[in-house]
Design a protein around this motif. Structure first.
Motif, PDB file in Angstrom:
ATOM      1  N   GLU A  16      43.882  73.382  35.010  1.00 45.50           N
ATOM      2  CA  GLU A  16      43.755  73.254  33.555  1.00 45.50           C
ATOM      3  C   GLU A  16      45.090  73.576  32.881  1.00 45.50           C
ATOM      4  O   GLU A  16      45.493  72.890  31.938  1.00 45.50           O
ATOM      5  CB  GLU A  16      42.657  74.173  33.023  1.00 45.50           C
ATOM      6  N   ARG A  17      45.777  74.595  33.380  1.00 44.84           N
ATOM      7  CA  ARG A  17      47.091  74.927  32.810  1.00 44.84           C
ATOM      8  C   ARG A  17      48.086  73.802  33.055  1.00 44.84           C
ATOM      9  O   ARG A  17      48.874  73.465  32.172  1.00 44.84           O
ATOM     10  CB  ARG A  17      47.608  76.250  33.385  1.00 44.84           C
ATOM     11  N   GLU A  18      48.049  73.220  34.258  1.00 45.78           N
ATOM     12  CA  GLU A  18      48.950  72.102  34.557  1.00 45.78           C
ATOM     13  C   GLU A  18      48.708  70.941  33.606  1.00 45.78           C
ATOM     14  O   GLU A  18      49.652  70.376  33.045  1.00 45.78           O
ATOM     15  CB  GLU A  18      48.738  71.607  35.991  1.00 45.78           C
ATOM     16  N   ARG A  30      46.761  58.914  31.372  1.00 43.26           N
ATOM     17  CA  ARG A  30      47.164  58.091  32.519  1.00 43.26           C
ATOM     18  C   ARG A  30      48.385  58.698  33.208  1.00 43.26           C
ATOM     19  O   ARG A  30      48.449  58.774  34.435  1.00 43.26           O
ATOM     20  CB  ARG A  30      47.465  56.666  32.073  1.00 43.26           C
ATOM     21  N   ASP A  31      49.373  59.125  32.405  1.00 40.58           N
ATOM     22  CA  ASP A  31      50.572  59.772  32.971  1.00 40.58           C
ATOM     23  C   ASP A  31      50.201  61.031  33.756  1.00 40.58           C
ATOM     24  O   ASP A  31      50.687  61.248  34.865  1.00 40.58           O
ATOM     25  CB  ASP A  31      51.558  60.182  31.862  1.00 40.58           C
ATOM     26  N   ILE A  32      49.344  61.851  33.145  1.00 40.08           N
ATOM     27  CA  ILE A  32      48.950  63.116  33.767  1.00 40.08           C
ATOM     28  C   ILE A  32      48.191  62.846  35.063  1.00 40.08           C
ATOM     29  O   ILE A  32      48.458  63.476  36.093  1.00 40.08           O
ATOM     30  CB  ILE A  32      48.107  63.964  32.793  1.00 40.08           C
ATOM     31  N   ALA A  33      47.268  61.909  35.014  1.00 39.93           N
ATOM     32  CA  ALA A  33      46.488  61.565  36.203  1.00 39.93           C
ATOM     33  C   ALA A  33      47.401  61.112  37.337  1.00 39.93           C
ATOM     34  O   ALA A  33      47.250  61.551  38.485  1.00 39.93           O
ATOM     35  CB  ALA A  33      45.470  60.475  35.867  1.00 39.93           C
ATOM     36  N   GLY A  34      48.352  60.265  37.023  1.00 43.48           N
ATOM     37  CA  GLY A  34      49.280  59.784  38.043  1.00 43.48           C
ATOM     38  C   GLY A  34      50.149  60.888  38.606  1.00 43.48           C
ATOM     39  O   GLY A  34      50.375  60.956  39.820  1.00 43.48           O
ATOM     40  N   GLN A  35      50.618  61.759  37.750  1.00 45.57           N
ATOM     41  CA  GLN A  35      51.503  62.836  38.193  1.00 45.57           C
ATOM     42  C   GLN A  35      50.768  63.858  39.054  1.00 45.57           C
ATOM     43  O   GLN A  35      51.328  64.397  40.015  1.00 45.57           O
ATOM     44  CB  GLN A  35      52.133  63.532  36.982  1.00 45.57           C
ATOM     45  N   LEU A  36      49.497  64.121  38.728  1.00 44.51           N
ATOM     46  CA  LEU A  36      48.733  65.141  39.447  1.00 44.51           C
ATOM     47  C   LEU A  36      47.825  64.556  40.525  1.00 44.51           C
ATOM     48  O   LEU A  36      47.109  65.298  41.202  1.00 44.51           O
ATOM     49  CB  LEU A  36      47.898  65.970  38.456  1.00 44.51           C
ATOM     50  N   PHE A  37      47.838  63.239  40.667  1.00 45.59           N
ATOM     51  CA  PHE A  37      47.020  62.551  41.678  1.00 45.59           C
ATOM     52  C   PHE A  37      45.527  62.817  41.500  1.00 45.59           C
ATOM     53  O   PHE A  37      44.805  63.116  42.458  1.00 45.59           O
ATOM     54  CB  PHE A  37      47.474  62.922  43.104  1.00 45.59           C
ATOM     55  N   ILE A  38      45.082  62.738  40.237  1.00 46.43           N
ATOM     56  CA  ILE A  38      43.660  62.874  39.911  1.00 46.43           C
ATOM     57  C   ILE A  38      43.274  61.718  39.010  1.00 46.43           C
ATOM     58  O   ILE A  38      44.133  61.001  38.497  1.00 46.43           O
ATOM     59  CB  ILE A  38      43.358  64.234  39.234  1.00 46.43           C
ATOM     60  N   SER A  39      41.977  61.527  38.786  1.00 47.42           N
ATOM     61  CA  SER A  39      41.525  60.428  37.933  1.00 47.42           C
ATOM     62  C   SER A  39      41.719  60.772  36.460  1.00 47.42           C
ATOM     63  O   SER A  39      41.814  61.951  36.087  1.00 47.42           O
ATOM     64  CB  SER A  39      40.053  60.113  38.198  1.00 47.42           C
ATOM     65  N   LYS A  41      39.465  60.449  34.251  1.00 46.97           N
ATOM     66  CA  LYS A  41      38.261  61.173  33.829  1.00 46.97           C
ATOM     67  C   LYS A  41      38.405  62.664  34.125  1.00 46.97           C
ATOM     68  O   LYS A  41      38.016  63.497  33.298  1.00 46.97           O
ATOM     69  CB  LYS A  41      37.023  60.616  34.531  1.00 46.97           C
ATOM     70  N   THR A  42      38.967  62.991  35.258  1.00 40.11           N
ATOM     71  CA  THR A  42      39.189  64.401  35.593  1.00 40.11           C
ATOM     72  C   THR A  42      40.158  65.037  34.598  1.00 40.11           C
ATOM     73  O   THR A  42      39.951  66.174  34.159  1.00 40.11           O
ATOM     74  CB  THR A  42      39.705  64.548  37.033  1.00 40.11           C
ATOM     75  N   VAL A  43      41.187  64.305  34.222  1.00 42.61           N
ATOM     76  CA  VAL A  43      42.126  64.806  33.206  1.00 42.61           C
ATOM     77  C   VAL A  43      41.375  65.082  31.913  1.00 42.61           C
ATOM     78  O   VAL A  43      41.527  66.150  31.305  1.00 42.61           O
ATOM     79  CB  VAL A  43      43.287  63.808  32.960  1.00 42.61           C
ATOM     80  N   ARG A  44      40.545  64.137  31.489  1.00 43.61           N
ATOM     81  CA  ARG A  44      39.777  64.326  30.246  1.00 43.61           C
ATOM     82  C   ARG A  44      38.840  65.522  30.358  1.00 43.61           C
ATOM     83  O   ARG A  44      38.670  66.269  29.380  1.00 43.61           O
ATOM     84  CB  ARG A  44      39.020  63.052  29.887  1.00 43.61           C
ATOM     85  N   ASN A  45      38.246  65.723  31.529  1.00 42.71           N
ATOM     86  CA  ASN A  45      37.373  66.889  31.724  1.00 42.71           C
ATOM     87  C   ASN A  45      38.163  68.188  31.585  1.00 42.71           C
ATOM     88  O   ASN A  45      37.698  69.141  30.952  1.00 42.71           O
ATOM     89  CB  ASN A  45      36.701  66.841  33.099  1.00 42.71           C
ATOM     90  N   HIS A  46      39.354  68.227  32.160  1.00 46.52           N
ATOM     91  CA  HIS A  46      40.187  69.427  32.045  1.00 46.52           C
ATOM     92  C   HIS A  46      40.585  69.675  30.591  1.00 46.52           C
ATOM     93  O   HIS A  46      40.553  70.815  30.113  1.00 46.52           O
ATOM     94  CB  HIS A  46      41.444  69.315  32.910  1.00 46.52           C
ATOM     95  N   ILE A  47      40.934  68.616  29.877  1.00 45.74           N
ATOM     96  CA  ILE A  47      41.295  68.755  28.457  1.00 45.74           C
ATOM     97  C   ILE A  47      40.106  69.289  27.677  1.00 45.74           C
ATOM     98  O   ILE A  47      40.240  70.198  26.850  1.00 45.74           O
ATOM     99  CB  ILE A  47      41.794  67.417  27.881  1.00 45.74           C
TER     100      ILE A  47
END
Length: 58
Positions: A16-18, A30-39, A41-47
């Motif tokens: 979550e901090r990342e 999309r940038d965050i997902a690509g950089q962290l190798f996650i979907s 949707k997972t990025v949106r869940n963390h946000i």
């Protein structure tokens, strides 16, 4: 420090901090997902978790 519960020092998960740190750098989901190798949707869940944390702890 005396009287501080060190377990509660980091109330967000490492991931979550990342995500939050990248978000404040104006990265897209999309940038965050690509950089962290996650979907995206997972990025949106963390946000969502970070925003929910902020609402509940203010």
């Amino acid at each position: 420090m005396k009287g501080i519960d060190h377990k509660s020092k980091f109330l967000l998960t490492h991931r979550e901090r990342e995500v939050f740190e990248l978000l404040v750098q104006d990265k897209t989901t999309r940038d965050i997902a690509g950089q962290l190798f996650i979907s995206e949707k997972t990025v949106r869940n963390h946000i969502s978790n970070v925003m929910q944390f902020e609402i509940n702890h203010n």
